[in-house]
Structures are given as structure tokens and as C-alpha cells.
Design an enzyme around this catalytic site. Structure first.
Site, PDB file in Angstrom:
ATOM      1  N   SER A 190      30.234  -3.278   8.723  1.00  0.00           N
ATOM      2  CA  SER A 190      31.469  -3.369   9.507  1.00  0.00           C
ATOM      3  C   SER A 190      31.188  -2.874  10.914  1.00  0.00           C
ATOM      4  O   SER A 190      30.182  -2.175  11.148  1.00  0.00           O
ATOM      5  CB  SER A 190      32.552  -2.506   8.863  1.00  0.00           C
ATOM      6  N   TYR A 203      36.246   5.891   6.437  1.00  0.00           N
ATOM      7  CA  TYR A 203      35.654   4.563   6.318  1.00  0.00           C
ATOM      8  C   TYR A 203      34.372   4.458   7.149  1.00  0.00           C
ATOM      9  O   TYR A 203      33.343   3.966   6.681  1.00  0.00           O
ATOM     10  CB  TYR A 203      36.663   3.512   6.770  1.00  0.00           C
TER      11      TYR A 203
END
Length: 318
Positions: A190, A203
Site C-alpha cells: 500500500s 495500518y
């Protein structure tokens, strides 16, 4: 039989296999393409294994002795994972689609494998029967936004379990199969794996840890023939992104994000990269986007509520 391009050379491929004499490549006279092959069982002219980059035959097999390259994809029912499973199937690969929801897996092509990435200790048993694997793609992910001051331990634990520990354990369990095939491992990471923004600490920490896992694994397996890559997509139009935008209080503008199919195509390019190159990292951003943001790209539901809402309840994107 796959419905896409692979079916065009079915009959010719059988004929070429019958003529196989130990050469490193077979040339299809109709298309001019050359297909790399390796001996599977010495002494039997029809026995060959299709190289991962040239796995174009039907995954059902064209004659006894043909082994079609096989890819395992986690997060198979989420946006990017689902797009990748369908793309691989259309290219003629054998696909093992991993997820938690058997009913949703049944809607996809390939072989379903029910597994829960929230319980990494169960993964080795789930893949125990796989002795040869050409590609392993980690697409699953979990995200819940919140400030460091507000994120309770269970939310941290789920991020680190689903996004980092489970990929590490699944890779460990499948390394013998990957080594046997000199396969590829792709971690769909990501933008948060490169940069952390406010409220993205859990995250981003898990995704930056995933990058470190890939880097270490690449160095460790350099002599085994296993290639390791990280793909860093920016914001991608998935259900996870919709939930994230809700949590951020922003509008979900699908036209401004990468398509899941675009990210899947990039992963396929990594899997099919020539043997003389190792693609270590690929960074994708929506065309015309500003500076990279930490938005997630992996497929699956995002919890829209703040991290203070109690233990994380949204499952991983499997």
C-alpha cells in the site's frame, strides 16, 4: 477450459508435446510464439511442465503429464484479489483462491481454499497438500483508522496479525513448494507501506513491516530461485477504500482511484517478468494524483468507525 486467449492453441499444443524431445522451447507455427518447457518425467516424450511465464494451456490439462503453473492468491474475494484471480484464470493459470467465506469463493474460478488469516497458526495445515507452487500473491488486508492515543490493543493486534504475521506464516509454510518451482512471491502492499499519515499508524506500521518482510525474504532466498516483489498501489476503487473514505469523512470518488483490474495487471506483469530480472518494487498511483497518500489498496472491508469503538470486528480482506 478458460474462456480467454488460452484456448486458441489447445490442439497444436498437444501435437507439440507429442514431439517433445528435450528441447528447451517449443515453437507454435500458427502464432510464431515459443513456449519454454522443462522435463517433468525423463524418458516420456509427452511429459513437460509449462514455464510459469508461458502457462497458457487450460488448467484442466491437455494430456496426461502436463502441469500448468499454479498461483495462490489470498484476499481472493476482495477487490484486487478478485480481479487478480479472474485475470490469472483467463490467462490459463491454475488458481488457488484463499478466503474465509466459502460461498463467495464458490463464485470465483479456480480452486477455493477456506482459511482465516486472523489465525496464522492454522495456515500451515491449510496448505499442507501443496508441494509445488509457481506464485504466491498476498492481497488480503485489514484497516481501521485512529489516532495513536485512541487505538486499543485489539486493533493493533488485528492489523499486525492479518497484514504481517499471516503473510509471514503462509510464506514460511509454502517456501518448499515455491523453491521446488522457483516461484514468485508478491506482497500487495500500500502507499501506507512507504509513508504514514496521521490516524494511519497501525495500518502503516503493519504495511511497512510487510515491506521489511519482503526485503528480508528476497535476500534469504536469493540462491533458491524464488523471486520476491512488493507492489505499492495508491488509493484503489474497492470496498475497503469506500469504508476508509467514510471513516475519513471524505467523499468516495471512484473515478479518481486506481481500478482493481489495473493493480491486478501490474501484479501479473511482475509474475511474468523474464527470468533475467527480479522486480523488487512497483509503485502505482492514480494518474494525475498529487503527492502519495497512505490510503490502503488491498482488497476487503474497512471498518468505518473510529478505533475507540472497541476491539476490531471487521475481518481481513479474504
Amino acid at each position: 477450459m478458460s474462456k480467454g486467449g488460452p484456448r486458441w492453441f489447445e490442439a497444436r499444443w498437444v501435437a507439440r508435446l507429442e514431439q517433445y524431445n528435450g528441447a528447451q522451447t517449443l515453437r507454435d507455427p500458427g502464432s510464431g510464439h515459443s513456449f519454454a518447457v522443462q522435463r517433468l518425467c525423463p524418458g516420456r516424450g509427452k511429459c513437460a511442465v509449462i514455464h510459469p511465464k508461458f502457462a497458457r494451456a487450460s488448467r484442466t490439462g491437455l494430456c496426461q503429464g502436463v502441469r500448468v503453473a499454479t498461483m495462490l492468491v489470498t484476499g481472493a474475494t476482495g477487490g484486487i484479489g478478485r480481479a487478480l484471480v479472474r485475470l490469472l484464470d483467463g490467462r490459463g493459470y491454475g488458481v488457488i483462491a484463499v478466503g474465509r467465506n466459502a460461498a463467495r469463493l464458490a463464485e470465483l474460478p479456480g480452486r477455493p481454499l477456506v482459511a482465516d488469516l486472523r489465525r496464522p497458526e492454522t495456515l500451515a495445515a491449510a496448505v499442507a497438500g501443496i508441494d509445488r507452487l509457481d506464485g504466491l500473491v498476498h492481497c488480503a488486508g485489514f484497516v481501521r483508522l485512529g489516532a495513536v492515543a485512541d487505538i486499543p490493543y485489539p486493533v493493533w493486534a488485528e492489523h499486525l496479525t492479518v497484514n504481517l504475521a499471516a503473510p509471514a506464516e503462509l510464506t514460511r509454510a509454502l517456501l518448499p513448494a515455491l523453491r521446488a518451482a522457483r516461484g514468485r512471491v508478491v506482497f500487495v502492499n500500500s502507499g501506507a507501506g512507504l509513508r504514514a499519515n496521521p490516524h494511519w499508524s497501525a495500518y502503516a506500521a503493519s504495511k511497512q513491516g510487510l515491506r521489511a518482510l519482503a526485503d528480508s525474504l528476497r535476500a534469504e532466498e536469493a540462491g533458491s530461485g524464488v523471486r520476491v516483489s512488493s507492489v505499492f498501489p495508491g488509493r484503489t476503487a474497492t470496498a475497503m477504500q469506500r469504508g476508509v473514505r467514510a471513516a475519513e469523512g471524505g467523499e468516495y470518488r471512484e473515478s479518481e482511484y486506481l481500478r482493481a483490474e489495473t493493480v491486478a495487471a501490474a501484479v501479473l506483469a511482475v509474475l511474468e517478468a523474464p527470468d533475467d530480472a527480479e522486480v523488487t518494487e512497483v509503485v502505482l498511483r492514480p494518474a494525475g494524483a498529487g503527492p502519495a497518500t497512505a490510503g490502503p489498496a488491498t482488497a476487503g472491508p474497512a471498518t468505518a468507525g473510529p478505533a475507540t469503538a472497541g476491539p476490531a470486528s471487521a475481518g481481513p480482506a479474504t
